[in-house]
Design a protein around this motif. Structure first.
Motif: not given
Length: 182
Positions: A158-163, A168-176
């Motif tokens: 659902x969400x992914x912090x800047x850290x 991991x090298x992936x943006x939140x948009x890529x993961x979400x």
């Protein structure tokens, strides 16, 4: 209420204003009321009076509650807005609530006004406290040396912090959105 409430009252009929002031006193609402009856005074009072709650009649000679509510929103001031009017249709009541009014009270049922004010102010304060807590939590999550990942109960991110992005090298948009898999 533990402190005196600053009430901005938009009303053009002096007898109605007196009835409302009397009802607040009967309901033990400790308040300082600023009565205005036109758009210019209303706008000035928003800036200078800093109200805790706004009571508004619907129709005044050159101004109405829809315009007042819009001006309140445009000002960026977040306070409860309660419509206090003689009559209104159910459709109008729904409409004004959808536009952001906290409540409405009919003038022939003013006995409900003190509880409407207390409820609106209490709800507003709780929402402001919740927002502040959320902002503090968000600050801590973004500034922790650990990555933060929030999943729903189905294991979807659902969400992914800047850290987490840096780890991991992936943006939140890529993961979400599911463009990357973990």
């Amino acid at each position: 209420m533990n402190r005196q409430l600053k009430i901005l009252h938009l009303e053009d009929t002096p007898t109605d204003a007196e009835l409302i002031a009397r009802e607040l006193k009967t309901g033990k609402i400790d308040s300082s009321i600023l009565l205005v009856d036109n758009k210019a005074d209303f706008v000035m009072a928003l800036k200078e009076f800093s109200p805790d709650v706004i009571l508004s009649d619907h129709s005044l000679p050159s101004f109405n509650s829809n315009e007042a509510l819009l001006l309140l929103k445009e000002s960026g001031i977040a306070v409860p807005f309660i419509l206090v009017t003689a009559t209104m249709s159910d459709e109008f009541a729904v409409s004004i609530m959808k536009q952001g009014a906290s409540d409405y009270v009919l003038k022939d049922r003013l006995g409900r006004l003190p509880s409407a004010i207390i409820n609106a102010v209490t709800k507003h304060r709780m929402e402001m406290e919740q927002q502040a807590v959320h902002e503090r939590l968000q600050f801590h999550l973004e500034n922790t040396p650990l990555g933060f990942i929030e999943w729903d109960r189905n294991g979807v991110v659902k969400s992914w912090s800047e850290r987490a992005v840096r780890i991991f090298g992936w943006t939140e948009a890529e993961v979400v959105t599911g463009n990357k898999s973990i």
